[in-house]
Design an enzyme around this catalytic site. Structure first.
Site, mmCIF file in Angstrom:
data_model
loop_
_atom_site.group_PDB
_atom_site.id
_atom_site.type_symbol
_atom_site.label_atom_id
_atom_site.label_comp_id
_atom_site.label_asym_id
_atom_site.label_seq_id
_atom_site.Cartn_x
_atom_site.Cartn_y
_atom_site.Cartn_z
ATOM 1 N N ARG A 1 0.858 -1.188 0.000
ATOM 2 C CA ARG A 1 0.000 0.000 0.000
ATOM 3 C C ARG A 1 0.884 1.224 0.000
ATOM 4 O O ARG A 1 1.348 1.682 1.029
ATOM 5 C CB ARG A 1 -0.890 -0.024 1.252
ATOM 6 N N SER B 1 -12.997 -2.671 0.803
ATOM 7 C CA SER B 1 -13.286 -2.022 2.090
ATOM 8 C C SER B 1 -14.786 -1.775 2.186
ATOM 9 O O SER B 1 -15.397 -1.331 1.217
ATOM 10 C CB SER B 1 -12.606 -0.645 2.154
ATOM 11 N N LYS C 1 -4.006 6.160 8.245
ATOM 12 C CA LYS C 1 -4.869 6.563 7.118
ATOM 13 C C LYS C 1 -5.495 7.908 7.474
ATOM 14 O O LYS C 1 -6.382 7.997 8.327
ATOM 15 C CB LYS C 1 -5.945 5.507 6.881
HETATM 16 N N1 LIG Z 1 -6.188 -0.823 2.268
HETATM 17 C C1 LIG Z 1 -7.127 -1.497 2.967
HETATM 18 N N2 LIG Z 1 -6.930 -2.817 3.226
HETATM 19 C C2 LIG Z 1 -7.879 -3.483 3.938
HETATM 20 C C3 LIG Z 1 -7.675 -4.954 4.223
HETATM 21 F F1 LIG Z 1 -8.851 -5.604 4.125
HETATM 22 F F2 LIG Z 1 -6.806 -5.465 3.355
HETATM 23 F F3 LIG Z 1 -7.193 -5.089 5.461
HETATM 24 N N3 LIG Z 1 -9.009 -2.907 4.394
HETATM 25 C C4 LIG Z 1 -9.214 -1.586 4.169
HETATM 26 C C5 LIG Z 1 -8.286 -0.853 3.449
HETATM 27 C C6 LIG Z 1 -8.536 0.608 3.152
HETATM 28 O O1 LIG Z 1 -8.713 0.694 1.764
HETATM 29 P P1 LIG Z 1 -9.257 2.065 1.151
HETATM 30 O O2 LIG Z 1 -10.554 2.383 1.791
HETATM 31 O O3 LIG Z 1 -9.219 1.946 -0.331
HETATM 32 O O4 LIG Z 1 -8.188 3.127 1.621
HETATM 33 P P2 LIG Z 1 -6.639 3.115 1.222
HETATM 34 O O5 LIG Z 1 -6.574 3.006 -0.274
HETATM 35 O O6 LIG Z 1 -6.157 4.428 1.774
HETATM 36 O O7 LIG Z 1 -6.007 1.926 1.915
#
Ligand SMILES: Nc1nc(C(F)(F)F)ncc1COP(=O)(O)OP(=O)(O)O
Ligand SMILES: [Mg+2]
Length: 223
Positions: free
Chosen positions: A46, A118, A147
């Site tokens: 990420r 998510s 975040k």
């Molecule tokens: N990256 C993530 N991974 C998970 C996981 F299930 F893998 F734990 N859950 C939630 C997020 C959050 O995803 P998102 O809402 O797109 O925000 P960002 O792109 O800033 O991460």
């Protein structure tokens, strides 16, 4: 339609480590190696924030982290960047509500790849399931340092609600999870937990991951 084995995926979701260059105290490669040594069962790359890598540097780091995962049989998931995931033949992607819809990603990735979505409420849960998501990320369970644009903290309420409605899709809790507050997430019905800073920011990422593994095992024994 997905052909991902959900029983195997539940096990892989147990300790889901997530990181990018901004989260690491040491090098990303050292950090990932240490986390896997400590028991991380799945990895999400990420890459976020003002100093996020792009272009060739991003590709090189992603390849190097994918290599580490492949050597240990740990699924390698890419956050947001579908093109990068396709270019690297990653094991899957994770997308949020602001990203490309899961249904069109399923078309592009095919049935053998893992798609995580998510979800922050039941409507988003149901939409993700009908779009063909393989797992859900539910949170933020606790306040998170990882975040900036996180939604409202929701505890384990939605996880409990999902399981009380008999919705059985594999899911992880995410957001501010530490070894000390892991138990309620598992007890609520999560198959695993996702961790960024508690491992990536630890002086000893292996020891930190091992603490999570013990906390998860204890939580399954005494729900
Ligand atoms: N990256 C993530 N991974 C998970 C996981 F299930 F893998 F734990 N859950 C939630 C997020 C959050 O995803 P998102 O809402 O797109 O925000 P960002 O792109 O800033 O991460
Ligand atoms: Mg996203």
């Amino acid at each position: 339609m997905s052909v991902v084995d959900s029983h195997k995926l539940r096990e892989q979701l147990s300790l889901y480590f997530i990181m990018g260059t901004a989260n690491c105290r040491k090098s990303p490669e050292e950090t990932l190696k240490a986390a896997i040594k400590g028991g991380a069962t799945m990895f999400q790359f990420r890459e976020k924030g003002p100093s996020a890598l792009h272009g060739q540097a991003l590709l090189e780091l992603a390849k190097s982290l994918q290599c580490l995962c492949r050597a240990e049989g740990v699924p390698f998931i890419i956050n947001d960047d579908i093109e990068l995931a396709i270019q690297l033949d990653a094991d899957g992607v994770h997308i949020g509500q602001e990203d490309e819809p899961a249904a069109s990603i399923r078309q592009r990735l095919g049935s053998g790849k893992i798609i995580g979505v998510s979800a922050h409420n039941l409507a988003e849960v149901q939409q993700a399931i009908s779009d063909g998501a393989d797992y859900l990320g539910i949170g933020p369970v606790y306040p998170t340092p990882s975040k900036d644009d996180a939604r409202a903290v929701q505890g384990t309420r939605l996880i409990t609600e999902i399981r009380e409605k008999g919705i059985d899709i594999p899911l992880v809790g995410i957001g501010g999870i530490t070894a000390a507050n892991t138990a309620p997430v598992i007890a609520a019905g999560a198959d695993g937990i996702s961790v960024i800073s508690a491992i990536a920011g630890a002086a000893d990422a292996t020891a930190a991951a091992r603490e999570f593994v013990q906390a998860i095992e204890r939580a399954h024994i005494r729900p």
